[in-house]
Scaffold this motif. Structure first.
Motif: not given
Ligand SMILES: C[S@@+](CC[C@H](N)C(=O)[O-])C[C@H]1O[C@@H](n2cnc3c(N)ncnc32)[C@H](O)[C@@H]1O
Length: 277
Positions: A38-39, A114-115, A139-140, A149-151
């Motif tokens: 999940m993002i 989980l992102v 965590i970002h 888009p990069g993930l």
């Protein structure tokens, strides 16, 4: 610089609708034994103090989560969601409300990932305090519209993206479908859930029009209460690639949520376009 802080609105009716859907989507993903990702593109601080200054100032949670607990709904989706919320609280009291990252972390299995993306420095720091020890989370602190888009696609090739902007910039109603067009080319089978507010000027219309052009199965679900001239008159969710039977099950939950919160004035409407899987 972003100024929105979700603490003023945590546990309000929009959160209930969005988080009940989140619980149901994760339950669908867990029907298969393979891992998923999940993002959460607009994660917030992860856990909210309902006794704190922000929650007290608006009292939105009292007309939201407190009211739903009192109503004791019979619907399975709402009961499941309430079980998750009560797990973050001492017995028989309501002092905390879990945000989407905490709800997801609670429901996901050990193998899932989980992102979390949160751009606001203080909210990001608070989020780190809540979830940094969970080995499934990444965590970002970034702008999610640039990062997403990069993930994708995630290694698991299965999963869910939650897009829950504050819409502080009106351009976000156009940004969301533009970014999704790019993201869907990379990951056409992902499930994407987009929250939007229903405001008196209907400023969400370009968002829905943009989502329609993506030519994907799309569920739009909207919950409204009594008519209002200003402020949030309702809450909307758009789900791209909704799982099989999700619209039917969520439709019943949304209708009961409307009754519990707004009585006869609660209205839940849904429409599905495109081919569902
Ligand atoms: C509505 S709140 C999120 C609530 C959370 N998803 C939940 O359900 O508990 C939106 C959050 O997104 C953050 N945010 C706004 N724009 C962002 C962006 N472009 N990239 C990452 N985070 C952003 C805000 O700081 C805020 O914490």
């Amino acid at each position: 610089m972003l100024s929105y802080q979700h603490g003023y609105h945590a546990g309000g009716f929009a959160d209930l609708h969005k988080h009940a859907a989140l619980c149901l989507l994760i339950a669908h993903l867990k029907q298969k034994t393979t891992p998923f990702c999940m993002i959460d593109c607009h994660a917030g601080r992860g856990l909210y103090d309902l006794t704190g200054e922000q929650a007290r100032r608006t009292g939105e949670w009292q007309a939201g989560i407190a009211q739903l607990v009192k109503a004791e709904p019979a619907n399975d989706v709402l009961r499941h969601y309430l079980d998750v919320v009560t797990a973050f609280n001492p017995r028989d009291s309501l002092t905390a409300y879990p945000g989407s990252p905490s709800i997801a972390a609670r429901l996901m299995s050990e193998q899932d990932r989980l992102v979390l993306i949160e751009a606001h420095p203080a909210e990001h720091e608070a989020l780190r305090r809540v979830l940094r020890h969970d080995p499934r989370t990444h965590i970002h602190k970034r702008n999610s519209f640039e990062a997403l888009p990069g993930l994708v696609p995630p290694d698991e090739r299965r999963g869910l993206v939650l897009i829950d902007p504050s819409y502080e910039l009106k351009t976000e109603y156009q940004t969301v479908p533009r970014v999704l067009a790019k993201v869907l080319r990379r990951w056409p089978s992902g499930i994407f859930t987009i929250w939007y507010p229903l405001l008196p000027d209907n400023r969400h219309q370009p968002l829905l029009a943009g989502l329609q052009t993506l030519a994907k199965p799309l569920l739009v679900a909207e919950l409204t209460g009594p008519a209002r001239d200003q402020g949030l008159r309702g809450t909307g969710l758009a789900v791209i690639n909704p799982p099989w039977q999700f619209p039917e099950t969520f439709g019943k939950a949304g209708a009961e949520l409307g009754r519990c919160l707004f009585g006869a004035k609660g209205k839940h409407v849904q429409r599905v376009t495109g081919q569902t899987p």
